[in-house]
Write a protein that holds these residues in place. Structure first.
Motif, PDB file in Angstrom:
ATOM      1  N   UNK A 107      51.051 -20.519  25.185  1.00 42.91           N
ATOM      2  CA  UNK A 107      49.826 -21.311  24.689  1.00 42.91           C
ATOM      3  C   UNK A 107      49.907 -22.505  24.059  1.00 42.91           C
ATOM      4  N   UNK A 108      50.871 -23.127  23.714  1.00 37.18           N
ATOM      5  CA  UNK A 108      50.814 -24.219  23.083  1.00 37.18           C
ATOM      6  C   UNK A 108      50.085 -25.505  23.877  1.00 37.18           C
ATOM      7  N   UNK A 109      49.286 -26.057  23.104  1.00 38.09           N
ATOM      8  CA  UNK A 109      48.243 -26.825  23.681  1.00 38.09           C
ATOM      9  C   UNK A 109      48.922 -28.249  24.511  1.00 38.09           C
ATOM     10  N   UNK A 110      50.232 -28.569  23.995  1.00 35.67           N
ATOM     11  CA  UNK A 110      50.799 -29.805  24.646  1.00 35.67           C
ATOM     12  C   UNK A 110      51.794 -29.345  26.101  1.00 35.67           C
ATOM     13  N   UNK A 111      51.960 -28.057  26.355  1.00 34.67           N
ATOM     14  CA  UNK A 111      52.757 -27.591  27.249  1.00 34.67           C
ATOM     15  C   UNK A 111      52.487 -28.105  28.651  1.00 34.67           C
ATOM     16  N   UNK A 112      50.894 -28.052  28.820  1.00 29.88           N
ATOM     17  CA  UNK A 112      50.678 -28.779  30.227  1.00 29.88           C
ATOM     18  C   UNK A 112      51.198 -30.329  30.383  1.00 29.88           C
ATOM     19  N   UNK A 113      51.095 -30.983  29.256  1.00 30.01           N
ATOM     20  CA  UNK A 113      51.459 -32.421  29.345  1.00 30.01           C
ATOM     21  C   UNK A 113      52.810 -32.303  29.514  1.00 30.01           C
ATOM     22  N   UNK A 114      53.671 -31.639  28.848  1.00 30.07           N
ATOM     23  CA  UNK A 114      55.060 -31.523  29.056  1.00 30.07           C
ATOM     24  C   UNK A 114      55.354 -31.428  30.436  1.00 30.07           C
ATOM     25  N   UNK A 115      54.933 -30.392  31.088  1.00 33.92           N
ATOM     26  CA  UNK A 115      55.111 -30.098  32.404  1.00 33.92           C
ATOM     27  C   UNK A 115      54.725 -31.079  33.313  1.00 33.92           C
ATOM     28  N   UNK A 116      53.447 -32.084  33.201  1.00 31.18           N
ATOM     29  CA  UNK A 116      53.188 -32.950  33.694  1.00 31.18           C
ATOM     30  C   UNK A 116      54.139 -34.236  33.862  1.00 31.18           C
ATOM     31  N   UNK A 117      54.762 -34.597  32.824  1.00 32.70           N
ATOM     32  CA  UNK A 117      55.654 -35.319  32.560  1.00 32.70           C
ATOM     33  C   UNK A 117      57.072 -34.839  33.309  1.00 32.70           C
TER      34      UNK A 117
END
Length: 246
Positions: A107-117
């Motif tokens: 549920x960490x809010x920056x996980x999607x950005x990490x995955x996108x990178x």
């Protein structure tokens, strides 16, 4: 759920101790127990002055032994969603100890950005606009937590990528991974939304992809991503307003 007290609370003043807790494998607990312990070593490099350990709920007696040996630890569930294990099993087993329970890693809010990178680094720039993304997750026949968390993650991820919206497939509920993956071309990428390299990742997911004739690439589970220790360190550091790992 309305009227239900959340098991998560803001951490009290602690003695700079953190425990990363994963589910583990009851049938063969020790490989994943070692993997989580090794992850904790990498996280500790992001948190100078902290004692960071890792354990699973599956290894007999290990969770209780580690909690007893740590001074007022923050517990970070290395789970991808909020469900029975994070809201019932883990709080129950942690109740005898003076601990603070944080939200699950997934549920960490920056996980999607990490995955996108990570996706952008994996796919050639010219191929990215037309790439098909498959999010493979656990799902559940009885609870909605896994599916709901996956839908939120996928919506956030899709907004960060120039390619068409990502598709979702589950192991335990419809739409199933094999059905979603069928017909995806070679310019496709599967992101397994699993914390550990469990049997779901090493056996169930490849079987589903093979049955669909999936010809694309598959990313490793999140525990193997080099960026994840810093993300865990950030989540732990926020309990004491410490600087996150660079």
């Amino acid at each position: 759920m309305s009227g239900t007290r959340s098991p998560f609370r803001t951490a009290p003043a602690i003695d700079r101790a953190a425990l990363i807790v994963a589910h583990g494998s009851p049938s063969d607990p020790w490989p994943q127990e070692r993997a989580v312990a090794e992850l904790a070593v990498r996280v500790s490099a992001c948190l100078p002055g902290w004692e960071v350990r890792g354990t699973t709920l599956a290894a007999p007696g290990r969770f209780e032994a580690v909690c007893s040996a740590m001074p007022r630890p923050v517990l970070l569930p290395f789970f991808m969603a909020s469900g029975w294990f994070t809201t019932r099993a883990l709080p129950c087993r942690a109740a005898p100890f003076d601990v603070a329970l944080l939200e699950p890693f997934g549920l960490h809010p920056t996980l999607p950005a990490l995955a996108a990178a990570r996706i952008a680094d994996t796919i050639a720039p010219d191929d990215l606009p037309g790439c098909q993304i498959l999010i493979a997750a656990h799902g559940s026949r009885t609870a909605r937590g896994s599916a709901e968390a996956t839908v939120r993650f996928t919506a956030a991820l899709s907004g960060l990528l120039p390619c068409p919206s990502a598709r979702i497939g589950f192991l335990e509920e419809a739409p199933y991974i094999a059905d979603v993956a069928r017909g995806m071309g070679r310019n496709a990428l599967c992101l397994p939304l699993f914390a550990l390299s469990s049997g779901h990742v090493t056996e169930d997911l490849p079987r589903a992809l093979d049955s669909a004739g999936f010809a694309g690439s598959v990313l490793p589970p999140l525990i193997d991503w080099p960026e994840v220790p810093a993300l865990l360190g950030e989540a732990i550091a926020r309990t004491r307003s410490l600087a996150p790992c660079p």
